[in-house]
Design a protein around this motif. Structure first.
Motif, PDB file in Angstrom:
ATOM      1  N   LYS A 119       0.843  -1.188   0.000  1.00 43.64           N
ATOM      2  CA  LYS A 119       0.000   0.000   0.000  1.00 43.64           C
ATOM      3  C   LYS A 119       0.883   1.245   0.000  1.00 43.64           C
ATOM      4  N   MET A 120       0.339   2.353  -0.504  1.00 44.08           N
ATOM      5  CA  MET A 120       1.099   3.606  -0.535  1.00 44.08           C
ATOM      6  C   MET A 120       0.139   4.787  -0.542  1.00 44.08           C
ATOM      7  N   LYS A 121       0.714   5.989  -0.467  1.00 42.95           N
ATOM      8  CA  LYS A 121      -0.074   7.219  -0.448  1.00 42.95           C
ATOM      9  C   LYS A 121       0.426   8.144  -1.555  1.00 42.95           C
ATOM     10  N   ALA A 122      -0.313   9.206  -1.818  1.00 44.02           N
ATOM     11  CA  ALA A 122       0.055  10.094  -2.918  1.00 44.02           C
ATOM     12  C   ALA A 122      -0.308  11.533  -2.591  1.00 44.02           C
ATOM     13  N   VAL A 123       0.531  12.453  -3.076  1.00 42.82           N
ATOM     14  CA  VAL A 123       0.259  13.891  -3.058  1.00 42.82           C
ATOM     15  C   VAL A 123       0.259  14.328  -4.509  1.00 42.82           C
ATOM     16  N   ILE A 124      -0.865  14.829  -4.999  1.00 36.64           N
ATOM     17  CA  ILE A 124      -1.034  15.076  -6.426  1.00 36.64           C
ATOM     18  C   ILE A 124      -1.451  16.534  -6.662  1.00 36.64           C
ATOM     19  N   HIS A 125      -0.936  17.103  -7.744  1.00 38.52           N
ATOM     20  CA  HIS A 125      -1.153  18.529  -8.001  1.00 38.52           C
ATOM     21  C   HIS A 125      -1.646  18.760  -9.427  1.00 38.52           C
ATOM     22  N   VAL A 144      -3.307   2.496  -3.642  1.00 40.49           N
ATOM     23  CA  VAL A 144      -3.217   3.835  -3.039  1.00 40.49           C
ATOM     24  C   VAL A 144      -4.345   4.008  -2.031  1.00 40.49           C
ATOM     25  N   THR A 145      -3.986   4.267  -0.769  1.00 39.71           N
ATOM     26  CA  THR A 145      -4.969   4.328   0.319  1.00 39.71           C
ATOM     27  C   THR A 145      -5.339   5.740   0.731  1.00 39.71           C
ATOM     28  N   THR A 146      -4.435   6.701   0.513  1.00 36.79           N
ATOM     29  CA  THR A 146      -4.694   8.099   0.864  1.00 36.79           C
ATOM     30  C   THR A 146      -4.187   8.974  -0.259  1.00 36.79           C
ATOM     31  N   ILE A 147      -5.009   9.939  -0.669  1.00 36.66           N
ATOM     32  CA  ILE A 147      -4.631  10.864  -1.733  1.00 36.66           C
ATOM     33  C   ILE A 147      -4.845  12.292  -1.247  1.00 36.66           C
ATOM     34  N   VAL A 148      -3.777  13.083  -1.255  1.00 39.35           N
ATOM     35  CA  VAL A 148      -3.857  14.512  -0.989  1.00 39.35           C
ATOM     36  C   VAL A 148      -3.829  15.218  -2.337  1.00 39.35           C
ATOM     37  N   SER A 149      -4.934  15.861  -2.685  1.00 37.13           N
ATOM     38  CA  SER A 149      -5.095  16.489  -3.997  1.00 37.13           C
ATOM     39  C   SER A 149      -5.097  18.001  -3.862  1.00 37.13           C
ATOM     40  N   ASN A 150      -4.262  18.664  -4.655  1.00 35.41           N
ATOM     41  CA  ASN A 150      -4.236  20.127  -4.623  1.00 35.41           C
ATOM     42  C   ASN A 150      -4.783  20.739  -5.913  1.00 35.41           C
ATOM     43  N   ARG A 281     -14.534   3.970  -8.008  1.00 35.21           N
ATOM     44  CA  ARG A 281     -14.049   2.613  -7.756  1.00 35.21           C
ATOM     45  C   ARG A 281     -12.705   2.665  -7.015  1.00 35.21           C
ATOM     46  N   THR A 282     -12.725   3.314  -5.879  1.00 34.92           N
ATOM     47  CA  THR A 282     -11.537   3.397  -5.034  1.00 34.92           C
ATOM     48  C   THR A 282     -11.973   3.506  -3.581  1.00 34.92           C
ATOM     49  N   ASP A 283     -11.213   2.878  -2.687  1.00 38.26           N
ATOM     50  CA  ASP A 283     -11.446   3.009  -1.255  1.00 38.26           C
ATOM     51  C   ASP A 283     -10.526   4.047  -0.636  1.00 38.26           C
ATOM     52  N   ALA A 284      -9.727   4.725  -1.465  1.00 43.94           N
ATOM     53  CA  ALA A 284      -8.785   5.714  -0.941  1.00 43.94           C
ATOM     54  C   ALA A 284      -9.530   6.848  -0.249  1.00 43.94           C
ATOM     55  N   ARG A 285      -8.931   7.347   0.827  1.00 41.58           N
ATOM     56  CA  ARG A 285      -9.468   8.538   1.500  1.00 41.58           C
ATOM     57  C   ARG A 285      -8.857   9.754   0.834  1.00 41.58           C
ATOM     58  N   LEU A 286      -9.710  10.711   0.489  1.00 38.67           N
ATOM     59  CA  LEU A 286      -9.296  11.901  -0.252  1.00 38.67           C
ATOM     60  C   LEU A 286      -9.247  13.127   0.647  1.00 38.67           C
ATOM     61  N   ALA A 287      -8.144  13.874   0.561  1.00 43.13           N
ATOM     62  CA  ALA A 287      -8.036  15.170   1.232  1.00 43.13           C
ATOM     63  C   ALA A 287      -7.870  16.223   0.145  1.00 43.13           C
ATOM     64  N   ARG A 338       5.037  26.026   7.197  1.00 39.75           N
ATOM     65  CA  ARG A 338       4.308  26.404   8.421  1.00 39.75           C
ATOM     66  C   ARG A 338       2.804  26.367   8.208  1.00 39.75           C
ATOM     67  N   ASP A 339       2.349  26.814   7.033  1.00 34.59           N
ATOM     68  CA  ASP A 339       0.922  27.014   6.807  1.00 34.59           C
ATOM     69  C   ASP A 339       0.209  25.813   6.187  1.00 34.59           C
ATOM     70  N   VAL A 340       0.916  25.037   5.361  1.00 34.38           N
ATOM     71  CA  VAL A 340       0.269  24.026   4.533  1.00 34.38           C
ATOM     72  C   VAL A 340       0.719  22.609   4.864  1.00 34.38           C
ATOM     73  N   PHE A 341       2.013  22.385   4.921  1.00 33.62           N
ATOM     74  CA  PHE A 341       2.529  21.022   5.045  1.00 33.62           C
ATOM     75  C   PHE A 341       2.044  20.292   6.299  1.00 33.62           C
ATOM     76  N   PRO A 342       1.912  20.971   7.452  1.00 39.80           N
ATOM     77  CA  PRO A 342       1.370  20.241   8.612  1.00 39.80           C
ATOM     78  C   PRO A 342      -0.034  19.690   8.365  1.00 39.80           C
ATOM     79  N   LEU A 343      -0.858  20.414   7.613  1.00 40.02           N
ATOM     80  CA  LEU A 343      -2.203  19.920   7.290  1.00 40.02           C
ATOM     81  C   LEU A 343      -2.137  18.706   6.375  1.00 40.02           C
ATOM     82  N   MET A 344      -1.222  18.759   5.395  1.00 36.97           N
ATOM     83  CA  MET A 344      -1.061  17.617   4.499  1.00 36.97           C
ATOM     84  C   MET A 344      -0.533  16.408   5.265  1.00 36.97           C
TER      85      MET A 344
END
Length: 352
Positions: A119-125, A144-150, A281-287, A338-344
């Motif tokens: 399993k793995m995670k992703a940060v996508i822009h 892919v179990t977690t996706i951070v989408s910007n 068709r994905t069980d990934a949690r999206l942020a 300081r502003d963004v990465f801690p949330l991600m």
């Protein structure tokens, strides 16, 4: 020594970097950049996916702490994907469908195979986000179990002037060029490049960086469009001159169709024609992340995508609207650590 060069030397001293070529499922040659720190990445692999007309290096601006630094410091195994939209790869008339079908599934498979994690995670822009989400929603990325989408995912919403450029302006120039290139601000080869550069010089007076101004004309409707100048340090503003190049009009043609439809649509076979007509068709949690001041894709883009996913699985996904941020300054901003990465990080650390 330039600040950018000094920063690159410091990075080289901190990390081991390996470039791993992989062949997309249609034969196109892409690569992954594996960046390893000295600590043990016990949280597993995370894949960072860039947008259109840039490259994986866009996540490594000359700031004190990049998203790569931040993730490594918090025990993630960081992989950067150069997919077919990367300016480090040969120019090609790509579509989002090609990236979704061929590039991202193979990149994910390669990371899983190389790391031994299942399993793995992703940060996508940006267009890395749209194409990656197409693959995820179509069921092509089960690892892919977690996706951070910007910035944008399933529902692209753009300012009025951007709609005009997509529906009227770009079709007018398409007989004369297959690509647009913000580097035309430094050197404009040929007639159409010179005409576009002259238009940008006449209409964009927000700074003295010609590539910065060309980027704003190419991708948005602001002055600037992809960042707020006050969020960038001087070194980053200069560095970005070398981080933008060719982007094909084939992409803009597809994006125009998506914006007309109000959501992503496919141009090729083997993918859903309508990405919101059925459950993903994905069980990934999206942020979902969006800069409040984004003038490339309006924050409404991510709000609509969050509502779509939340409608299929309540209280599972999340939405973050970032005040004072725009598009790429979410990653390149001098205070993003300081502003963004801690949330991600908070989103990545949640157990899916």
């Amino acid at each position: 020594m330039r600040q950018e060069d000094q920063h690159e030397q410091q990075v080289a001293q901190r990390y081991r970097e390996e470039i791993i070529p992989f062949q997309a499922r249609d034969g196109f040659q892409c690569n992954l950049i594996h960046i390893q720190g000295k600590g043990e990445p016990h949280k597993g692999p995370v894949l960072l996916v860039h947008g259109a007309g840039v490259r994986a290096n866009i996540f490594r601006a000359p700031v004190e702490t990049t998203i790569v630094d931040y993730l490594i410091a918090h025990h993630y195994d960081v992989w950067l994907e150069n997919w077919r939209a990367s300016i480090d790869l040969p120019p090609n008339t790509w579509t989002l469908d090609q990236a979704a079908l061929y590039d991202h599934p193979e990149a994910v498979r390669t990371v899983v195979e190389r790391t031994g994690w299942d399993k793995m995670k992703a940060v996508i822009h940006c267009q890395g986000s749209t194409s990656f989400m197409m693959a995820a929603v179509a069921g092509l990325l089960p690892q892919v179990t977690t996706i951070v989408s910007n910035a944008v995912s399933l529902h692209p919403v753009v300012p009025g002037f951007s709609r005009f450029k997509l529906h009227v302006g770009f079709p007018l120039v398409s007989p004369f060029t297959r690509y647009l290139n913000p580097e035309w601000g430094l050197h404009a080869p040929g007639g159409i490049a010179k005409v576009i550069d002259l238009f940008v010089e006449m209409t964009h007076h927000e700074c003295d960086n010609p590539v910065c101004k060309e980027v704003s004309f190419t991708y948005g409707a602001g002055f600037p469009a992809l960042w707020r100048h006050e969020n960038l340090n001087a070194g980053t503003h200069e560095w970005l001159k070398s981080e933008f190049a060719h982007v094909p009009l084939s992409f803009f043609k597809q994006m125009a169709q998506c914006i007309r439809a109000g959501h992503l649509v496919s141009m090729e076979g083997d993918l859903p024609q309508d990405y919101v007509a059925q459950a993903p068709r994905t069980d990934a949690r999206l942020a979902f992340f969006a800069g409040e001041k984004n003038l490339c894709f309006l924050p409404e883009s991510q709000k609509r995508s969050f509502q779509f996913f939340d409608g299929h699985r309540k209280a599972y996904h999340s939405l973050h609207i970032l005040p004072r941020y725009s598009h790429l300054d979410v990653f390149m901003g001098q205070n993003a650590a300081r502003d963004v990465f801690p949330l991600m990080l908070q989103e990545l650390d949640k157990i899916s």
